[in-house]
Design a protein around this motif. Structure first.
Motif, short mmCIF file in Angstrom:
data_model
loop_
_atom_site.label_atom_id
_atom_site.label_comp_id
_atom_site.label_asym_id
_atom_site.label_seq_id
_atom_site.Cartn_x
_atom_site.Cartn_y
_atom_site.Cartn_z
N GLY A 259 -5.23 -15.45 3.06
CA GLY A 259 -6.24 -14.93 2.44
C GLY A 259 -6.37 -13.09 2.63
O GLY A 259 -6.84 -12.59 1.89
N TYR A 260 -5.55 -12.65 3.35
CA TYR A 260 -5.19 -11.46 3.37
C TYR A 260 -4.27 -10.75 2.46
O TYR A 260 -3.33 -11.36 2.03
N VAL A 261 -4.97 -9.76 1.87
CA VAL A 261 -4.10 -9.33 0.53
C VAL A 261 -3.16 -8.10 0.90
O VAL A 261 -3.71 -6.89 1.50
N ASP A 262 -1.95 -8.38 1.13
CA ASP A 262 -0.81 -7.41 1.55
C ASP A 262 -0.16 -7.04 0.27
O ASP A 262 -0.50 -7.62 -1.00
N LEU A 263 0.70 -6.14 0.14
CA LEU A 263 1.41 -5.58 -0.84
C LEU A 263 2.22 -6.96 -1.70
O LEU A 263 2.25 -6.98 -2.86
N ALA A 264 2.62 -7.88 -0.88
CA ALA A 264 3.41 -9.05 -1.79
C ALA A 264 2.55 -9.95 -2.28
O ALA A 264 2.98 -10.29 -3.30
N ALA A 265 1.40 -10.04 -1.72
CA ALA A 265 0.45 -10.86 -2.29
C ALA A 265 -0.09 -10.26 -3.62
O ALA A 265 -0.34 -10.85 -4.46
N ALA A 266 -0.35 -8.94 -3.62
CA ALA A 266 -0.60 -8.30 -4.82
C ALA A 266 0.09 -8.34 -5.83
O ALA A 266 -0.25 -8.59 -7.00
#
Length: 361
Positions: A259-266
């Motif tokens: 659930g944490y939004v890092d650059l890869a997830a974005a």
């Protein structure tokens, strides 16, 4: 400061406006069905909380502060600009700053003068009346609005034919806040009756990053600064799109990770939703592809482009073109649409000699 009282007017018998053909919902700046609840909690409640539009905020603060100091209702306010930049939010903030009630309606709902008269007669002293898309108000209602704005009174016609009589109705002082996405369609007499006109501008990446970070905090979403900047850079300069993309990225992060939004997830989420590095969606790229690969970069008429991408001409002209022109990828000429060097390069193609925008060394 508590939330202002808000009332939305729905005129009985008013037909809903015809729907425009839909762009990819992720990057369509217009409000989508069911999105009001999601946006409600993200709206700032005061001018200090409002991010961006520094010139409009400072000017509006002067208008409101001066009126409060004199103990009078502020001048009528016209907010113009593309959809999704915060015009409705600004109207709510005006009512909040004045500590009064907000009454809401829209131009298409005011089909008859009687519709407007019924609404005006329910106003209390100092109320803020918000009319969205005021350029679509019917002419009889617009003419009644002239007198209401200037003299705070209207003439109600009772009866028909020779026996009709005009009954003057005094109105309490109120402030009209109107929003329009097409200020050029407003008539001169209506535009001139607004004491303050504000032009809402597109946001830069820095301000949109603040918008995304603030929304993430309200939604209780953990997010990296790099991820927030990535979302902001693909949001077409529009806060509504930034908030919408954040919610889609949040969904992706919750499904595919913790659930944490890092650059890869974005980046992964935006790829899934077909929003590229420049904020273009599938339809935008299809238009560029048809213009460049199908017609050598133009000039091409908008109807031909629409047929090539399987859409209505109004969709291409009203939904796709504004952003493509602003991004410097399409030029509109008397002979048709022309792809610039930036459009060729965006598709990974070498622009031919003489292409508009191609630097000569």
């Amino acid at each position: 400061m508590s939330d202002v009282e808000k009332t939305e007017f729905h005129i009985a018998g008013a037909e809903p406006a015809a729907k425009k053909p839909a762009q990819d919902p992720a990057v369509n700046p217009s409000a989508q069905p069911g999105e009001k609840d999601a946006e409600k909690g993200l709206r700032p409640k005061s001018l200090d909380e409002f991010i961006g539009q520094p010139k409009v905020r400072s000017q509006l603060d002067l208008v409101l502060s001066g009126a409060r100091n004199r103990g009078v209702t502020p001048d009528h306010v016209l907010l113009s600009g593309p959809p999704g930049l915060g015009k409705t939010t600004m109207a709510m903030i005006i009512a909040q700053e004045l500590g009064t009630s907000l009454r809401m309606t829209s131009g298409p709902a005011l089909e008859r003068a009687g519709d407007l008269a019924a609404m005006l007669s329910n106003l209390m002293e100092g109320d803020v009346l918000f009319i969205d898309e005021i350029h679509r108000i019917a002419r009889p209602a617009e003419e009644m609005l002239y007198m209401a704005m200037e003299d705070f009174r209207i003439d109600v016609i009772v009866g028909k034919g020779p026996g009709a009589t005009s009954i003057p109705l005094e109105l309490p002082p109120f402030t009209l806040v109107a929003a329009t996405t097409r200020s050029g369609m407003l008539t001169g007499p209506l535009r001139d009756r607004f004491g303050f006109t504000a032009q809402m501008e597109f946001y830069d990446v820095e301000d949109l990053t603040k918008v995304v970070t603030r929304a993430a905090r309200i939604l209780d979403v953990g997010i990296d600064l790099d991820a927030a900047m990535e979302i902001a850079s693909r949001s077409r300069g529009t806060p509504r799109i930034a908030n919408r993309l954040l919610r889609r990225v949040r969904d992706f992060a919750e499904v595919h990770s913790d659930g944490y939004v890092d650059l890869a997830a974005a980046r992964g989420a935006l790829e899934v939703f077909d929003v590229d590095e420049a904020g273009l969606d599938r339809l935008d790229r299809a238009v560029l592809d048809a213009l460049i690969r199908g017609h050598g970069g133009g000039p091409v008429g908008v109807s031909t482009l629409a047929i090539a991408v399987g859409e209505e001409p109004s969709t291409v002209e009203e939904v796709c073109e504004p952003y493509l022109v602003r991004a410097g990828m399409i030029a509109r000429t008397g002979r048709g649409r022309i792809a610039t060097a930036a459009a060729w390069e965006h598709l990974g193609l070498e622009p031919p000699e003489g292409t508009l925008g191609l630097l000569k060394i």
